[in-house]
Every structure is written in structure tokens, then in C-alpha cells.
Design a protein around this motif. Structure first.
Motif, PDB file in Angstrom:
ATOM      1  N   ILE A 173      -6.205  -6.667  12.657  1.00  0.00           N
ATOM      2  CA  ILE A 173      -6.618  -6.217  11.325  1.00  0.00           C
ATOM      3  C   ILE A 173      -8.101  -5.880  11.308  1.00  0.00           C
ATOM      4  O   ILE A 173      -8.523  -4.852  10.767  1.00  0.00           O
ATOM      5  CB  ILE A 173      -6.283  -7.300  10.281  1.00  0.00           C
ATOM      6  CG1 ILE A 173      -4.759  -7.461  10.178  1.00  0.00           C
ATOM      7  CG2 ILE A 173      -6.876  -6.940   8.927  1.00  0.00           C
ATOM      8  CD1 ILE A 173      -4.336  -8.648   9.338  1.00  0.00           C
ATOM      9  N   ASN A 209      -0.666  -3.998   4.014  1.00  0.00           N
ATOM     10  CA  ASN A 209      -0.400  -5.094   3.096  1.00  0.00           C
ATOM     11  C   ASN A 209       0.972  -4.946   2.433  1.00  0.00           C
ATOM     12  O   ASN A 209       1.572  -3.869   2.444  1.00  0.00           O
ATOM     13  CB  ASN A 209      -1.489  -5.126   2.013  1.00  0.00           C
ATOM     14  CG  ASN A 209      -2.858  -5.391   2.612  1.00  0.00           C
ATOM     15  OD1 ASN A 209      -3.112  -6.460   3.153  1.00  0.00           O
ATOM     16  ND2 ASN A 209      -3.744  -4.397   2.537  1.00  0.00           N
ATOM     17  N   GLY A 213      -0.387  -2.442  -0.493  1.00  0.00           N
ATOM     18  CA  GLY A 213      -1.577  -2.852  -1.225  1.00  0.00           C
ATOM     19  C   GLY A 213      -1.501  -2.779  -2.721  1.00  0.00           C
ATOM     20  O   GLY A 213      -2.358  -3.331  -3.417  1.00  0.00           O
ATOM     21  N   ILE A 218      -3.314  -6.008  -3.733  1.00  0.00           N
ATOM     22  CA  ILE A 218      -2.928  -6.902  -2.635  1.00  0.00           C
ATOM     23  C   ILE A 218      -3.646  -6.438  -1.358  1.00  0.00           C
ATOM     24  O   ILE A 218      -3.033  -6.262  -0.314  1.00  0.00           O
ATOM     25  CB  ILE A 218      -1.397  -6.918  -2.418  1.00  0.00           C
ATOM     26  CG1 ILE A 218      -0.634  -6.982  -3.735  1.00  0.00           C
ATOM     27  CG2 ILE A 218      -0.994  -8.111  -1.544  1.00  0.00           C
ATOM     28  CD1 ILE A 218       0.877  -6.939  -3.565  1.00  0.00           C
ATOM     29  N   GLY A 219      -4.914  -6.180  -1.444  1.00  0.00           N
ATOM     30  CA  GLY A 219      -5.677  -5.749  -0.279  1.00  0.00           C
ATOM     31  C   GLY A 219      -6.165  -4.323  -0.417  1.00  0.00           C
ATOM     32  O   GLY A 219      -5.536  -3.489  -1.081  1.00  0.00           O
ATOM     33  N   ARG A 220      -7.291  -4.020   0.212  1.00  0.00           N
ATOM     34  CA  ARG A 220      -7.918  -2.715   0.051  1.00  0.00           C
ATOM     35  C   ARG A 220      -7.864  -1.837   1.306  1.00  0.00           C
ATOM     36  O   ARG A 220      -8.410  -0.735   1.306  1.00  0.00           O
ATOM     37  CB  ARG A 220      -9.386  -2.898  -0.346  1.00  0.00           C
ATOM     38  CG  ARG A 220      -9.576  -3.441  -1.762  1.00  0.00           C
ATOM     39  CD  ARG A 220     -11.021  -3.238  -2.206  1.00  0.00           C
ATOM     40  NE  ARG A 220     -11.454  -1.851  -2.077  1.00  0.00           N
ATOM     41  CZ  ARG A 220     -11.255  -0.910  -3.017  1.00  0.00           C
ATOM     42  NH1 ARG A 220     -10.601  -1.209  -4.132  1.00  0.00           N
ATOM     43  NH2 ARG A 220     -11.708   0.318  -2.827  1.00  0.00           N
ATOM     44  N   GLU A 221      -7.221  -2.310   2.363  1.00  0.00           N
ATOM     45  CA  GLU A 221      -7.212  -1.505   3.594  1.00  0.00           C
ATOM     46  C   GLU A 221      -6.576  -0.128   3.388  1.00  0.00           C
ATOM     47  O   GLU A 221      -7.008   0.864   3.964  1.00  0.00           O
ATOM     48  CB  GLU A 221      -6.477  -2.254   4.716  1.00  0.00           C
ATOM     49  CG  GLU A 221      -7.261  -3.390   5.342  1.00  0.00           C
ATOM     50  CD  GLU A 221      -7.135  -4.684   4.567  1.00  0.00           C
ATOM     51  OE1 GLU A 221      -7.722  -5.701   5.008  1.00  0.00           O
ATOM     52  OE2 GLU A 221      -6.440  -4.698   3.506  1.00  0.00           O
TER      53      GLU A 221
END
Length: 331
Positions: A173, A209, A213, A218-221
Motif C-alpha cells: 500500500i 479500499n 473508497g 473509506i480511504g483516499r487512495e
């Protein structure tokens, strides 16, 4: 054997693993129909079907009746299931010779039997694995397309490529970048066209995610890394979807909408692939100036010499390597 095409070069793999068993089974399955191949190893590993040849060109004349073996001397005797570091140099030499056979035109492609990285590293092998070693051996050759290596796993109804491979999940990750995703995507799209004969290849990029996301909840990737990479690829004219929710992109209807899935870490791609085709999946190295495939399994020391090892994956690896090589020749 297919007339007019050089044979496939098989490596020995770890001589104490299932490589010798599945090589004989692959020859038994393909001896009448092809594709033709020869193996670089100790003839004693293959028993009665083996016939020593002096050069790859001799394989065609014997393939229907015997397993062609380009002989290689081992340092010591082999006990199935009991790897010996003393034979590691011969395992490495088999890979080097197989690659040389392809680069000098004596073989059409390389198919690598399973090795034990622990055994090889104990004997001083410095590469992370097969893929990196083969890539290093051909690194001086001119690249006609985007350069790899990129690992693809191909099975029944699914092809996956990996942005990260063998590393802890937290490191995978942390190592994700838009540049890496774009590089893997470009190599994959080029290979789908060149090696798989897909005129307008479609690529699906997985999110990292849950639910990709959910717009950053639920996460910014997906927002910061994966989405911008997909936008760059689309701006270049590629047919790219994503980032897609990983839990909803591998059922049958979803798979029909793409030709390969770009997954962001090892198990994200390998779990669906092995669920769909545990026995027959093939490991393909994309982005190299030569064709290289491999069975998608390890040495299976516990099965070596028992006759129980299945050769499905090796047979598929040989068939896919031959098709890829023929497409490159025709291009």
C-alpha cells in the motif's frame, strides 16, 4: 510438433521438485499434437521417455516418440522431495541456457519449471525470483514495446496483472504510486494487443479500499492516486475503467467488460484467479523482448516423485507460450 516454428525451451526447475514429473506428463499430453518442446536438464530425471539431443533443432525429429532433453550435468544425485543446494548452480544454468536458446533463435519461448528461491538464495542467488532473473538476462536486448517485467496470471475467463507483487501488505500500500499504476497498465495494454491478439484491449483497474473508497469516506487512495492514474491513461486514448469496487469486479458479467484486471496487491488478483482456475492458471511475464511463461505453482516437494502432481498449469503454459510466440513472429 508445429512445422516451421522452433520448439519451446523448458527449464529444469528444482530437480527435487515436481518439475521432472509434470514435464513428462506434459510431453505425454502434447506428443501427438504439440506444441513441441525440449527440456534443459539431467536426462536421468525423466526416466525412460527421455532422449538426449545435441541441439534444440533436433527436438522435432524425436518429440512424437521421446521427450527431448538437452543435457545438463547435476552436481549430485537427486532424491525427490529433498532439495540440495549443491544442484542450485545447474538450476540457474538451465534458466540461462533456455533464455539464450530464445535470444539466438533456436527456441520460440521459455517456459520455466518451478524453482525454490530459498534453495537458490542459500547458494548465493541474488535475484528476488524467476521473473527478475529472466528480466535481467534480457535487459540488454532492444525493447520494441513498453518494458516490464509485469506479472500476469491468466486462467479460465480471467487475466490479472499486479501493481505490487511479493511484499507485506502494508508495504504494498505504501509503495503505490500513480506512475507505477500507469507503467503496469501501459505494458499490459501493449501485451494484450501484441501477444494476445486483442485489437482494442480493455483494462479494469481495481480500487484499494472497500467500495473503492466511497468518495473518500473509506480511504483516499482512489482519489489521490488510482483515479488520477486512470484519468491519465484515458487521456492517452486507452480503454480503461476504474477504480472499481474490488468485491464487485470478478463475477462473470463484470469480467465480460474487460480483457485484464489491474490489481494493486498480490492476493487481490490471485484469490479470484485461483478460485476460478486453481489447477490451470499460468504465470506470464509481460513487457520482455522474449516470451516467458510458467506454471502458477511452486515446487511442491511433498508431491515430487509420487506421480500425483498435476500438469494442467504447465501444459497451459506451454500452449500459451507457443501462441504468444507465433503472434510475435506474425506481427
Amino acid at each position: 510438433m508445429t512445422g516451421g516454428h522452433p520448439p519451446i525451451a523448458l527449464t529444469m526447475g528444482d530437480p527435487a521438485g515436481v518439475g521432472p514429473d509434470i514435464t513428462v506428463k506434459a510431453w505425454q499430453a502434447l506428443r501427438a499434437s504439440g506444441p513441441g518442446f525440449f527440456v534443459i536438464g539431467d536426462p536421468a530425471l525423466y526416466g525412460d521417455p527421455a532422449r538426449t539431443i545435441a541441439a534444440p533443432a533436433d527436438a522435432a525429429a524425436v518429440f512424437a516418440d521421446a521427450l527431448p532433453v538437452l543435457p545438463l550435468t547435476l552436481a549430485g544425485p537427486v532424491t525427490p522431495g529433498q532439495p540440495d543446494r549443491g544442484n542450485a548452480p545447474a538450476t540457474i544454468t538451465s534458466i540461462e541456457q533456455a533464455v539464450s536458446c530464445v535470444t539466438d533463435g533456436q527456441a520460440a519461448a521459455v517456459v520455466t519449471n518451478p524453482i525454490s528461491k530459498a534453495v537458490l538464495k542459500g547458494a548465493g542467488f541474488t535475484h528476488p525470483g524467476h521473473t527478475e532473473f529472466v528480466a535481467d538476462l534480457v535487459s540488454s536486448l532492444p525493447a520494441q514495446r513498453p518494458r516490464g517485467p509485469v506479472m500476469m496470471l491468466a486462467g479460465d475467463g480471467l487475466r490479472v496483472v499486479l501493481a505490487t507483487i511479493h511484499m507485506p501488505l502494508k508495504d504494498a500500500i505504501a509503495s503505490l504510486t500513480g506512475e507505477r499504476i500507469c507503467d503496469v497498465a501501459r505494458v499490459t495494454l501493449s501485451a494484450l494487443s501484441r501477444d494476445f491478439g486483442i485489437t482494442s484491449p480493455r483494462l479494469a483497474i481495481a480500487g484499494l479500499n472497500p467500495h473503492a473508497g466511497e468518495d473518500g469516506h473509506i480511504g483516499r487512495e482512489e482519489i489521490d492516486i488510482i483515479g488520477p492514474a486512470a484519468d491519465i491513461l484515458r487521456a492517452e486514448g486507452h480503454d480503461v475503467a476504474g477504480p472499481l469496487p474490488p468485491d464487485a469486479m470478478f463475477h462473470a458479467e463484470a469480467r465480460a467488460r474487460y480483457d485484464a484486471a489491474l490489481c494493486l496487491y498480490h492476493d487481490q488478483g490471485l484469490i479470484p484467479l485461483k478460485t476460478l482456475d486453481f489447477w490451470g492458471g499460468v504465470n506470464v511475464t509481460l513487457g520482455l523482448p522474449i516470451v516467458r511463461t510458467s506454471p502458477d505453482h511452486g515446487t511442491a516437494f511433498d508431491l515430487a516423485g509420487t506421480g500425483k502432481a498435476r500438469a494442467d498449469s504447465l501444459i497451459n503454459a506451454i500452449g500459451l507460450a507457443a501462441k504468444m510466440a507465433q503472434r510475435r513472429t506474425a506481427a
